[in-house]
Design a protein around this motif. Structure first.
Motif, short mmCIF file in Angstrom:
data_model
loop_
_atom_site.label_atom_id
_atom_site.label_comp_id
_atom_site.label_asym_id
_atom_site.label_seq_id
_atom_site.Cartn_x
_atom_site.Cartn_y
_atom_site.Cartn_z
N VAL A 156 -19.09 -24.68 -26.65
CA VAL A 156 -18.32 -24.41 -25.44
C VAL A 156 -17.98 -23.08 -25.17
O VAL A 156 -17.29 -22.56 -24.36
CB VAL A 156 -17.25 -25.30 -24.68
CG1 VAL A 156 -17.71 -26.62 -24.85
CG2 VAL A 156 -16.03 -25.13 -25.81
N GLY A 157 -18.15 -22.12 -26.13
CA GLY A 157 -17.78 -20.68 -26.53
C GLY A 157 -16.22 -20.45 -26.37
O GLY A 157 -15.94 -19.69 -25.72
N LEU A 158 -15.50 -21.02 -27.18
CA LEU A 158 -14.16 -20.85 -27.24
C LEU A 158 -13.96 -19.85 -28.48
O LEU A 158 -14.43 -20.05 -29.93
CB LEU A 158 -13.45 -21.97 -27.78
CG LEU A 158 -13.19 -23.17 -26.48
CD1 LEU A 158 -12.74 -24.45 -27.23
CD2 LEU A 158 -12.34 -22.38 -25.51
N PRO A 159 -12.94 -18.79 -28.52
CA PRO A 159 -12.55 -18.11 -29.50
C PRO A 159 -11.40 -19.11 -30.49
O PRO A 159 -11.06 -19.93 -29.94
CB PRO A 159 -11.76 -16.95 -28.78
CG PRO A 159 -11.39 -17.47 -27.70
CD PRO A 159 -12.35 -18.51 -27.21
N VAL A 160 -11.40 -18.87 -31.80
CA VAL A 160 -10.52 -19.56 -32.66
C VAL A 160 -9.69 -18.69 -33.38
O VAL A 160 -9.92 -17.43 -33.75
CB VAL A 160 -11.34 -20.19 -33.66
CG1 VAL A 160 -10.48 -21.00 -34.72
CG2 VAL A 160 -12.52 -21.05 -33.06
N VAL A 161 -8.22 -19.17 -33.31
CA VAL A 161 -7.36 -18.60 -33.82
C VAL A 161 -6.89 -19.65 -35.02
O VAL A 161 -6.63 -20.95 -34.65
CB VAL A 161 -5.93 -18.14 -32.76
CG1 VAL A 161 -5.36 -19.44 -32.20
CG2 VAL A 161 -4.94 -17.56 -33.81
N VAL A 162 -6.45 -19.28 -36.21
CA VAL A 162 -6.17 -20.04 -37.17
C VAL A 162 -4.68 -20.00 -37.67
O VAL A 162 -4.13 -19.02 -37.92
CB VAL A 162 -7.00 -19.74 -38.69
CG1 VAL A 162 -6.75 -20.68 -39.69
CG2 VAL A 162 -8.49 -20.00 -38.24
N VAL A 163 -4.07 -21.42 -37.66
CA VAL A 163 -2.57 -21.28 -37.72
C VAL A 163 -2.55 -21.57 -39.46
O VAL A 163 -3.08 -22.38 -40.11
CB VAL A 163 -1.84 -22.29 -37.32
CG1 VAL A 163 -0.46 -22.51 -37.63
CG2 VAL A 163 -2.05 -22.05 -35.57
N GLY A 164 -1.61 -20.96 -40.24
CA GLY A 164 -1.24 -21.13 -41.36
C GLY A 164 0.11 -21.43 -41.73
O GLY A 164 1.12 -20.73 -41.07
N ASP A 165 0.45 -22.54 -42.68
CA ASP A 165 1.71 -22.81 -43.00
C ASP A 165 2.41 -22.05 -44.20
O ASP A 165 1.97 -22.39 -45.33
CB ASP A 165 1.90 -24.41 -43.12
CG ASP A 165 3.15 -24.88 -43.70
OD1 ASP A 165 4.23 -24.01 -43.71
OD2 ASP A 165 3.46 -25.99 -43.84
#
Length: 498
Positions: A156-165
């Protein structure tokens, strides 16, 4: 251009649900028509929407953060594990069937198509959709069938942001490794990083963040979210009461002995969020346990819901917890069963269609309530309302088991059986299929007062304590404040497409 974002994580419990809820709330406060989305959720913690659809609890709360009505499209696929290799599938809010572990390759195509269509439907009706991933996008062994992480992003053409703990340690390596193990086409979807659960000197972390940006092709760190001690979100995990079970939740103007609640940690527990409202009540101490001694000593013992009632009942017996529950009930000490836990209190549990069990079976229950449970093929979903001792109660129900009264034996030793919500009370034992009842403040405090009268007569609910709904709203606002204060919101808006 698609306006939205996929919030992925380096691991499970990295904070995807919290960050997604925070972004949703922040955008809603900015006047954006925003909706949450999770293509596939694997959790036994679910909720019934106003239209009767069943979705994951996290997406239900995220919808509250957006100020929109929760609906099936926000969590089109919900997997409810009944064993390590077997899951019940809820598709667009309704039962769809079951999948064994070996059937994922063939079964996922239909689920993926439904999930993508649900996303497009939401996107057509909202300015922005904030999607939450599942697990980690770096699970390359599952990539061919993925439709919740990078499979969704590319479809669907979404940019991705990655969360880290960062609280777990190794967050910089986790970010770098997540990117490095992906194929180039998937790497192109990863646009930025967010560090979560930070406590300490930010100045010591800054050089590492700059090096991470350099070594990941200039992908920016959007910000560092601090460790928020008094913020929680309805968990997807087996049983996590989060921050509400902390010691300082037991507070009062004058020190006093808390009312102790023991919640049995069943292997296939479901809707464990039922006890969240108990854990936030001042003067109440909740302990999740598998220790028979803790169960015996508590003022109230709770058997929560279960996705595998017969299996969890056998486990209860294998640990000696059945004896602890029965003995405390016979001694007049309070026991509460909710849904699957209520079914365990019956004289008999019958599963003729193998709804929850590998094979059709009938097993004895704990015999504490004069009922017989029979599992029906059809799932019962609803949002009932009722009253108890003058307190209005709103709740939700999700169950296959149908309880029927049986004739009490001639050697009856217990008090008269009376109605309790949609279930029964006999002496010090209560049972109901209603989930979420304790979120009703008057009912919760009234029920705890009745419990205290039997075990700790001096205990009283604390006057002026905050309402449960108010505390949830305050939590969502704190998440939005964290986004506004600690993330680069200009860059975040550009990434989303605003």
């Amino acid at each position: 251009m698609t306006r939205g974002l996929l919030v992925a994580g380096t691991t499970s419990d990295a904070g995807k649900s919290l960050v997604t809820a925070g972004i949703c709330r922040w955008l809603a406060r900015e006047g954006v028509r925003v909706a949450p989305f999770k293509a596939q959720n694997m959790s036994n913690n679910s909720m019934v929407c106003p239209d009767g659809a069943e979705i994951g609890r996290a997406q239900w709360v995220q919808a509250l953060a957006c100020g929109v009505t929760p609906e099936a499209a926000m969590n089109p696929v919900l997997l409810k594990p009944g064993s390590d290799r077997r899951s019940h599938v809820v598709l667009l809010g309704q039962p769809w069937g079951e999948l064994q572990a070996g059937e994922w390759a063939t079964g996922r195509r239909a689920l993926a198509d439904a999930a993508f269509e649900a996303y497009r439907d939401l996107a057509s009706r909202h300015d922005v959709v904030i999607a939450e991933g599942a697990g980690s996008p770096a699970e390359i062994n599952l990539r061919s069938g993925d439709y919740v992480n990078l499979g969704l992003a590319r479809a669907v053409g979404l940019p991705v942001v990655v969360v880290g703990d960062i609280d777990r340690g190794g967050v910089l390596a986790a970010f770098y490794g997540t990117l490095g193990i992906l194929d180039p086409e998937d790497q192109a979807c990863i646009k930025a990083w967010i560090v979560n659960k930070f406590r300490g000197d930010l100045g010591l972390l800054e050089p590492g963040l700059r090096m991470l940006e350099e070594r990941t092709g200039g992908r920016p760190v959007l910000g560092v979210v601090p460790y928020l001690r008094d913020v929680w979100l309805d968990s997807e995990d087996a049983l996590a009461i989060s921050g509400w079970s902390r010691a300082d939740a037991v507070s009062s103007a004058e020190p006093r002995e808390p009312l102790r609640v023991a919640v049995i940690r069943l292997p296939r527990v479901s809707n464990a969020t039922d006890v969240d409202a108990l854990a936030i009540e001042p003067g109440v101490q909740v302990e999740v346990t598998t220790d028979p001694a803790v169960v015996a000593a508590a003022d109230l013992t709770v058997l929560p819901g279960s996705r595998a009632t017969q299996s969890d009942l056998a486990w209860l017996r294998s640990r000696g917890l059945d004896r602890a529950v029965v003995e405390r009930a016979r001694a007049g000490r309070p026991v509460l069963g909710i849904c699957g836990g209520y079914q365990m209190l019956a004289e008999q549990v019958h599963d003729p269609y193998a709804v929850e069990s590998p094979a059709a079976a009938t097993v004895p229950g704990l015999g504490l309530l004069p009922t017989r449970v029979t599992f029906a093929r059809e799932k019962r979903l609803g949002t009932p309302t009722g009253q108890w001792h003058g307190h209005r109660v709103t709740a939700y129900l999700i169950h296959h088991g149908v309880s029927e009264r049986t004739d009490a034996p001639a050697s009856e030793r217990y008090a008269q059986t009376v109605p309790f919500l949609d279930g029964w009370q006999r002496g010090s034992v209560w049972g109901t299929t209603w989930h979420g009842a304790f979120e009703n403040d008057g009912f919760r405090r009234g029920f705890l007062q009745v419990v205290a009268e039997r075990t700790r007569p001096a205990w009283r609910p604390e006057p002026g304590a905050s309402a449960f709904a108010e505390q949830r709203t305050a939590m969502l606002d704190r998440l939005a404040d964290a986004v506004a204060d600690h993330l680069d919101t200009r860059a975040l808006k550009e990434l989303i497409g605003l």
